[in-house]
Design a protein around this motif. Structure first.
Motif, PDB file in Angstrom:
ATOM      1  N   PHE A  35      20.223 -32.047  -0.859  1.00  0.00           N
ATOM      2  CA  PHE A  35      21.246 -30.991  -1.400  1.00  0.00           C
ATOM      3  C   PHE A  35      20.269 -30.205  -2.377  1.00  0.00           C
ATOM      4  CE2 PHE A  35      24.389 -34.386  -0.200  1.00  0.00           C
ATOM      5  CZ  PHE A  35      24.671 -33.846   1.004  1.00  0.00           C
ATOM      6  N   ASP A  36      19.650 -30.839  -3.091  1.00  0.00           N
ATOM      7  CA  ASP A  36      19.049 -29.756  -4.375  1.00  0.00           C
ATOM      8  C   ASP A  36      18.123 -28.773  -3.709  1.00  0.00           C
ATOM      9  OD1 ASP A  36      19.962 -31.543  -6.488  1.00  0.00           O
ATOM     10  OD2 ASP A  36      17.981 -32.754  -6.470  1.00  0.00           O
ATOM     11  N   VAL A  37      17.515 -29.031  -2.569  1.00  0.00           N
ATOM     12  CA  VAL A  37      16.900 -27.899  -1.848  1.00  0.00           C
ATOM     13  C   VAL A  37      17.821 -26.962  -1.506  1.00  0.00           C
ATOM     14  CG1 VAL A  37      15.081 -27.415  -0.207  1.00  0.00           C
ATOM     15  CG2 VAL A  37      14.669 -29.348  -1.336  1.00  0.00           C
ATOM     16  N   LEU A  38      18.775 -27.308  -0.741  1.00  0.00           N
ATOM     17  CA  LEU A  38      19.614 -26.419  -0.169  1.00  0.00           C
ATOM     18  C   LEU A  38      20.358 -25.498  -1.248  1.00  0.00           C
ATOM     19  CD1 LEU A  38      21.371 -28.590   2.629  1.00  0.00           C
ATOM     20  CD2 LEU A  38      19.648 -26.617   2.924  1.00  0.00           C
ATOM     21  N   GLU A  39      20.856 -26.042  -2.305  1.00  0.00           N
ATOM     22  CA  GLU A  39      21.479 -25.586  -3.523  1.00  0.00           C
ATOM     23  C   GLU A  39      20.496 -24.407  -4.066  1.00  0.00           C
ATOM     24  OE1 GLU A  39      23.910 -26.562  -7.432  1.00  0.00           O
ATOM     25  OE2 GLU A  39      22.353 -27.790  -6.749  1.00  0.00           O
ATOM     26  N   ALA A  40      19.049 -24.487  -4.012  1.00  0.00           N
ATOM     27  CA  ALA A  40      18.209 -23.637  -4.402  1.00  0.00           C
ATOM     28  C   ALA A  40      18.178 -22.647  -3.622  1.00  0.00           C
ATOM     29  CB  ALA A  40      16.826 -24.260  -4.686  1.00  0.00           C
ATOM     30  N   CYS A  41      18.182 -22.743  -2.409  1.00  0.00           N
ATOM     31  CA  CYS A  41      18.082 -21.494  -1.539  1.00  0.00           C
ATOM     32  C   CYS A  41      19.541 -20.804  -1.142  1.00  0.00           C
ATOM     33  CB  CYS A  41      17.705 -21.820   0.011  1.00  0.00           C
ATOM     34  SG  CYS A  41      15.756 -22.884  -0.246  1.00  0.00           S
ATOM     35  N   ALA A  42      20.464 -21.438  -1.552  1.00  0.00           N
ATOM     36  CA  ALA A  42      21.822 -21.137  -1.195  1.00  0.00           C
ATOM     37  C   ALA A  42      22.214 -19.458  -1.460  1.00  0.00           C
ATOM     38  CB  ALA A  42      22.949 -21.962  -1.361  1.00  0.00           C
TER      39      ALA A  42
ATOM     40  N   LEU B  32      15.403 -12.365   3.144  1.00  0.00           N
ATOM     41  CA  LEU B  32      14.234 -13.345   3.304  1.00  0.00           C
ATOM     42  C   LEU B  32      13.318 -13.644   2.481  1.00  0.00           C
ATOM     43  CD1 LEU B  32      13.406 -15.233   5.421  1.00  0.00           C
ATOM     44  CD2 LEU B  32      12.022 -13.250   6.658  1.00  0.00           C
ATOM     45  N   PRO B  33      12.803 -12.254   1.824  1.00  0.00           N
ATOM     46  CA  PRO B  33      11.738 -12.541   0.771  1.00  0.00           C
ATOM     47  C   PRO B  33      12.374 -13.552  -0.486  1.00  0.00           C
ATOM     48  CG  PRO B  33      12.114 -10.321   1.337  1.00  0.00           C
ATOM     49  CD  PRO B  33      12.937 -10.945   1.985  1.00  0.00           C
ATOM     50  N   ASP B  34      13.562 -13.297  -0.756  1.00  0.00           N
ATOM     51  CA  ASP B  34      14.259 -14.249  -1.821  1.00  0.00           C
ATOM     52  C   ASP B  34      14.212 -15.599  -1.266  1.00  0.00           C
ATOM     53  OD1 ASP B  34      14.594 -12.338  -3.672  1.00  0.00           O
ATOM     54  OD2 ASP B  34      16.750 -12.021  -2.977  1.00  0.00           O
ATOM     55  N   PHE B  35      14.664 -15.673  -0.014  1.00  0.00           N
ATOM     56  CA  PHE B  35      14.787 -17.124   0.542  1.00  0.00           C
ATOM     57  C   PHE B  35      13.294 -17.842   0.688  1.00  0.00           C
ATOM     58  CE2 PHE B  35      14.467 -20.037   4.223  1.00  0.00           C
ATOM     59  CZ  PHE B  35      15.626 -20.858   3.956  1.00  0.00           C
ATOM     60  N   LYS B  36      12.268 -16.919   1.056  1.00  0.00           N
ATOM     61  CA  LYS B  36      11.003 -17.622   0.901  1.00  0.00           C
ATOM     62  C   LYS B  36      10.772 -18.100  -0.222  1.00  0.00           C
ATOM     63  CE  LYS B  36       8.931 -14.366   4.531  1.00  0.00           C
ATOM     64  NZ  LYS B  36       7.868 -13.470   4.922  1.00  0.00           N
ATOM     65  N   GLU B  37      10.776 -17.448  -1.319  1.00  0.00           N
ATOM     66  CA  GLU B  37      10.468 -17.764  -2.629  1.00  0.00           C
ATOM     67  C   GLU B  37      11.168 -19.150  -3.224  1.00  0.00           C
ATOM     68  OE1 GLU B  37      10.926 -14.397  -5.177  1.00  0.00           O
ATOM     69  OE2 GLU B  37       9.218 -13.186  -4.242  1.00  0.00           O
ATOM     70  N   ARG B  38      12.379 -18.950  -2.842  1.00  0.00           N
ATOM     71  CA  ARG B  38      13.365 -20.270  -3.375  1.00  0.00           C
ATOM     72  C   ARG B  38      12.661 -21.467  -2.434  1.00  0.00           C
ATOM     73  NH1 ARG B  38      19.198 -18.351  -5.182  1.00  0.00           N
ATOM     74  NH2 ARG B  38      18.602 -16.275  -5.873  1.00  0.00           N
TER      75      ARG B  38
ATOM     76  N   SER C 288      15.328 -28.784   7.885  1.00  0.00           N
ATOM     77  CA  SER C 288      14.846 -27.760   9.046  1.00  0.00           C
ATOM     78  C   SER C 288      15.987 -27.256   9.854  1.00  0.00           C
ATOM     79  CB  SER C 288      13.933 -28.365   9.861  1.00  0.00           C
ATOM     80  OG  SER C 288      13.623 -27.611  11.079  1.00  0.00           O
ATOM     81  N   LYS C 289      17.035 -28.017   9.847  1.00  0.00           N
ATOM     82  CA  LYS C 289      17.948 -27.589  10.636  1.00  0.00           C
ATOM     83  C   LYS C 289      19.023 -26.737   9.828  1.00  0.00           C
ATOM     84  CE  LYS C 289      22.199 -29.503  13.407  1.00  0.00           C
ATOM     85  NZ  LYS C 289      22.619 -30.709  13.772  1.00  0.00           N
ATOM     86  N   GLN C 290      19.474 -27.464   8.508  1.00  0.00           N
ATOM     87  CA  GLN C 290      20.148 -26.650   7.629  1.00  0.00           C
ATOM     88  C   GLN C 290      19.707 -25.345   6.927  1.00  0.00           C
ATOM     89  OE1 GLN C 290      23.373 -27.703   7.288  1.00  0.00           O
ATOM     90  NE2 GLN C 290      22.816 -29.508   8.726  1.00  0.00           N
ATOM     91  N   MET C 291      18.611 -25.308   6.872  1.00  0.00           N
ATOM     92  CA  MET C 291      17.758 -24.246   5.978  1.00  0.00           C
ATOM     93  C   MET C 291      17.681 -23.088   7.267  1.00  0.00           C
ATOM     94  SD  MET C 291      14.840 -25.814   3.792  1.00  0.00           S
ATOM     95  CE  MET C 291      14.074 -24.302   3.041  1.00  0.00           C
ATOM     96  N   SER C 292      17.386 -23.460   8.419  1.00  0.00           N
ATOM     97  CA  SER C 292      17.426 -22.401   9.582  1.00  0.00           C
ATOM     98  C   SER C 292      18.855 -21.869   9.713  1.00  0.00           C
ATOM     99  CB  SER C 292      17.421 -23.219  10.759  1.00  0.00           C
ATOM    100  OG  SER C 292      15.803 -23.676  10.872  1.00  0.00           O
ATOM    101  N   ALA C 293      19.809 -22.490   9.419  1.00  0.00           N
ATOM    102  CA  ALA C 293      21.320 -21.997   9.432  1.00  0.00           C
ATOM    103  C   ALA C 293      21.386 -20.945   8.429  1.00  0.00           C
ATOM    104  CB  ALA C 293      22.273 -23.044   9.275  1.00  0.00           C
ATOM    105  N   MET C 294      20.892 -21.134   7.329  1.00  0.00           N
ATOM    106  CA  MET C 294      20.924 -20.113   6.324  1.00  0.00           C
ATOM    107  C   MET C 294      20.001 -18.984   6.495  1.00  0.00           C
ATOM    108  SD  MET C 294      20.298 -22.260   2.580  1.00  0.00           S
ATOM    109  CE  MET C 294      21.501 -23.628   1.880  1.00  0.00           C
ATOM    110  N   ALA C 295      18.772 -19.177   6.935  1.00  0.00           N
ATOM    111  CA  ALA C 295      17.809 -18.397   7.146  1.00  0.00           C
ATOM    112  C   ALA C 295      18.139 -17.088   8.110  1.00  0.00           C
ATOM    113  CB  ALA C 295      16.424 -18.820   7.240  1.00  0.00           C
ATOM    114  N   ARG C 296      18.687 -17.633   9.243  1.00  0.00           N
ATOM    115  CA  ARG C 296      19.118 -16.861  10.449  1.00  0.00           C
ATOM    116  C   ARG C 296      20.163 -15.681  10.102  1.00  0.00           C
ATOM    117  NH1 ARG C 296      19.226 -21.688  13.612  1.00  0.00           N
ATOM    118  NH2 ARG C 296      21.522 -21.880  12.953  1.00  0.00           N
TER     119      ARG C 296
END
Length: 281
Positions: A44-51, A56-62, A200-208
């Motif tokens: 959850f901490d990782v997903l919150e940081a990326c949310a 995409l550049p912002d997402f990569k850094e986060r 991997s599954k949850q971050m992919s849903a964000m990144a797509r």
């Protein structure tokens, strides 16, 4: 709290009856195997940081920062490509820790031998989203080139004894691999691997759903009036023509255009027009 599945036994409770019926045990998903409450909290901490990433550049850094912090992996990289096989050819990946220093030698000599480009690793990455060096080595001998990559590049030169790759799906069918490295062995055990597979599954849903660049992301945040101005700029109209169509003072149109260029990061009206046409704004 460990995620467990209990097996129930149903039977006749009358005296003398010995007939019982056992339910079929359910198999836990590999995404949830070995997960504890602390593992879910870390995910959850990782997903919150990326949310809140806008592009995409912002997402990569986060993503790189969050994985490094919450999994205590000091050296992380983010490679992306149009296909799985072109990921390793990324000319400008995001690097953190020693991966920045590792990059020139990797690109010059080792990219084609990357252990995470082997058939066994690709099968893991496609099926579960994660492949770790420990898992690959436990399967048997690595191909000669990948074995040399691990022995001479990762171990001898850079002293990296933990290595793993996390696969993400991006917009337009593109794919990314986050490389995670650390000198300390065993940093990605069963719990860490299961947590990363869930991520991997949850971050992919964000990144797509993220636009590929900051200007593209900025276009989506423009006001309705600003978007009208952008459409007319994309049609090749001058400030005077736009002012007449929108019933605005020409000076007001000039201010709109200046503000839009600043917001999107575009350097000229032409660049803004090309971006708007590409995004069909």
């Amino acid at each position: 709290m460990i995620v467990t599945v209990t097996q129930s036994t149903l039977g006749d409770s009358s005296e003398g009856s010995s007939k019982t019926t056992r339910s079929t045990p359910r198999t836990r998903s590999p995404l949830r195997a070995n997960l504890h409450q602390a593992d879910y909290e870390r995910a959850f901490d990782v997903l919150e940081a990326c949310a809140d990433a806008a592009c995409l550049p912002d997402f990569k850094e986060r993503a790189v920062d969050a994985l490094s912090e919450h999994f205590e992996l000091r050296h992380v990289s983010f490679f992306a490509g149009a296909t799985f096989h072109t990921i390793f050819e990324d000319a400008a990946p995001l690097t953190a820790g020693k991966t920045a220093k590792m990059l020139p030698e990797y690109q010059d000599r080792w990219a084609r031998y990357d252990v995470f480009g082997t058939p066994a690793a690709m099968r893991q990455l496609v099926s579960s989203g994660l492949s770790s060096l420990d898992e690959l080595q436990s399967m048997g001998h690595l191909p000669a080139g990948a074995d040399a990559y691990v022995r001479y590049f990762l171990s001898s030169t850079w002293r990296m004894n933990t290595a793993a790759a996390l696969r993400l799906e991006l917009n337009s069918g593109h794919t990314a691999l986050l490389g995670m490295f650390d000198p300390e062995p065993g940093k990605i055990g069963p719990s860490e691997a299961a947590t990363l597979r869930l991520l991997s599954k949850q971050m992919s849903a964000m990144a797509r759903g993220l636009p590929a660049s900051r200007p593209q992301a900025a276009l989506t945040r423009l006001s309705a009036r600003q978007r009208q101005v952008v459409q007319l700029v994309a049609d090749g109209l001058s400030n005077a023509q736009i002012a007449e169509i929108l019933s605005l003072a020409e000076d007001s149109v000039k201010k709109y255009v200046t503000r839009i260029l600043t917001t999107t990061g575009c350097q000229s009206r032409m660049e803004l027009a090309l971006l708007a046409r590409a995004q069909r704004i």
